[in-house]
Design an enzyme around this catalytic site. Sequence first.
Site, PDB file in Angstrom:
ATOM      1  N   ASP A  68       0.768  -1.235   0.013  1.00  0.00           N
ATOM      2  CA  ASP A  68       0.158  -0.114  -0.086  1.00  0.00           C
ATOM      3  C   ASP A  68       0.764   1.150  -0.100  1.00  0.00           C
ATOM      4  O   ASP A  68       2.066   1.361   0.297  1.00  0.00           O
ATOM      5  CB  ASP A  68      -1.101  -0.005   1.199  1.00  0.00           C
ATOM      6  N   ASN A 137      -7.941  -2.970  14.361  1.00  0.00           N
ATOM      7  CA  ASN A 137      -9.251  -3.136  14.047  1.00  0.00           C
ATOM      8  C   ASN A 137      -9.440  -4.256  13.064  1.00  0.00           C
ATOM      9  O   ASN A 137     -10.198  -4.454  12.436  1.00  0.00           O
ATOM     10  CB  ASN A 137     -10.025  -1.927  13.410  1.00  0.00           C
TER      11      ASN A 137
HETATM   12  C1  F6R Z   1       1.292  -1.884   6.282  1.00  0.00           C
HETATM   13  C2  F6R Z   1       0.113  -2.098   5.985  1.00  0.00           C
HETATM   14  C3  F6R Z   1      -1.028  -2.259   7.554  1.00  0.00           C
HETATM   15  C4  F6R Z   1      -0.044  -2.564   8.749  1.00  0.00           C
HETATM   16  C5  F6R Z   1      -0.774  -2.668  10.109  1.00  0.00           C
HETATM   17  C6  F6R Z   1      -0.154  -2.744  11.229  1.00  0.00           C
HETATM   18  O1  F6R Z   1       1.765  -2.021   4.900  1.00  0.00           O
HETATM   19  O2  F6R Z   1      -0.604  -2.406   5.124  1.00  0.00           O
HETATM   20  O3  F6R Z   1      -1.836  -3.415   7.361  1.00  0.00           O
HETATM   21  O4  F6R Z   1       0.572  -3.869   8.482  1.00  0.00           O
HETATM   22  O5  F6R Z   1      -1.472  -1.228  10.122  1.00  0.00           O
HETATM   23  O6  F6R Z   1       0.873  -1.752  11.318  1.00  0.00           O
HETATM   24  P1  F6R Z   1       2.436  -2.074  12.514  1.00  0.00           P
HETATM   25  O7  F6R Z   1       2.938  -3.455  11.997  1.00  0.00           O
HETATM   26  O8  F6R Z   1       2.787  -0.892  12.443  1.00  0.00           O
HETATM   27  O9  F6R Z   1       1.674  -2.594  13.879  1.00  0.00           O
END
Ligand code: F6R
Length: 250
Positions: A68, A137
């Site tokens: 993303d 979430n």
């Molecule tokens: C990152 C992404 C998000 C993260 C998620 C968890 O490319 O697509 O889905 O994997 O927000 O983020 P962290 O690892 O920072 O807790």
Amino acid sequence: MVKVKILPDKENASAEVAQELYDLIVEKPDAVIGVATGSTPELAYELLAEKVKANNIDVSQLQFFALDEYINLPWDHPESYHSVINRTVTVPLGVDPSQVHVPEAPDDAAEGPVRYYDEQIEAAGGIDVQLLGIGRNGHIGFNEPGTPFDAPTHVGRLTDMTRQDNSRFFDSVEEVPPLAVTQGIGTILKSRKAILMAFGDAKADAIRDSLAQPPAEERPGSGLQLHSDCIFYLDEAAAAKVDSELLKVN
Ligand code: F6R
């Protein structure tokens, strides 16, 4: 089908994921790897880069597809996913930037499908392994609750919780862009293998909701139950709310 592997901590789990990726790269030097950003995969990337360097592995034919990217954040902003992937994957592994793809949409993009990215992935032969983190979430990529399971890469709106959580990378929550382009759950489900990592008790509810209830679009992570080959690498804190009976089945 989701397998679950619970390790004592993030270090052990990241080492296993790095080993899985390393084995793939050795076996398939032109592998196509889907890469997530965020805090979760950072250690796995570091450990993978160490192994690749130590064993002088040829990385020149690999291809990477980021999950993303924010919309309306300049690519040279340190928190754009172009910059993050460059810092955590491209440079440490020593791959050429042309081997690394990050989805793009114009700054005035409207919400909806952005299909060229799925076509690029398909043209590269499809993703061999897709790495994922998960939001509190339950979001995967930026597929927030309610995203259809068959969504292609698309522009979507971040929830307030996600913007709040990601504000730790910015000076304020207002600076976190409200829109992002993300591989869809449909895109993620086409990967040949998916590896989701989750660490810490803040992820325990999202992990329980992804595993212990039937797939439903209000719980994006539960869509991975529809994946043909998916594994969750969890530390004990992230796995704390998953019923041990369910883990036996897995
Ligand atoms: C990152 C992404 C998000 C993260 C998620 C968890 O490319 O697509 O889905 O994997 O927000 O983020 P962290 O690892 O920072 O807790």
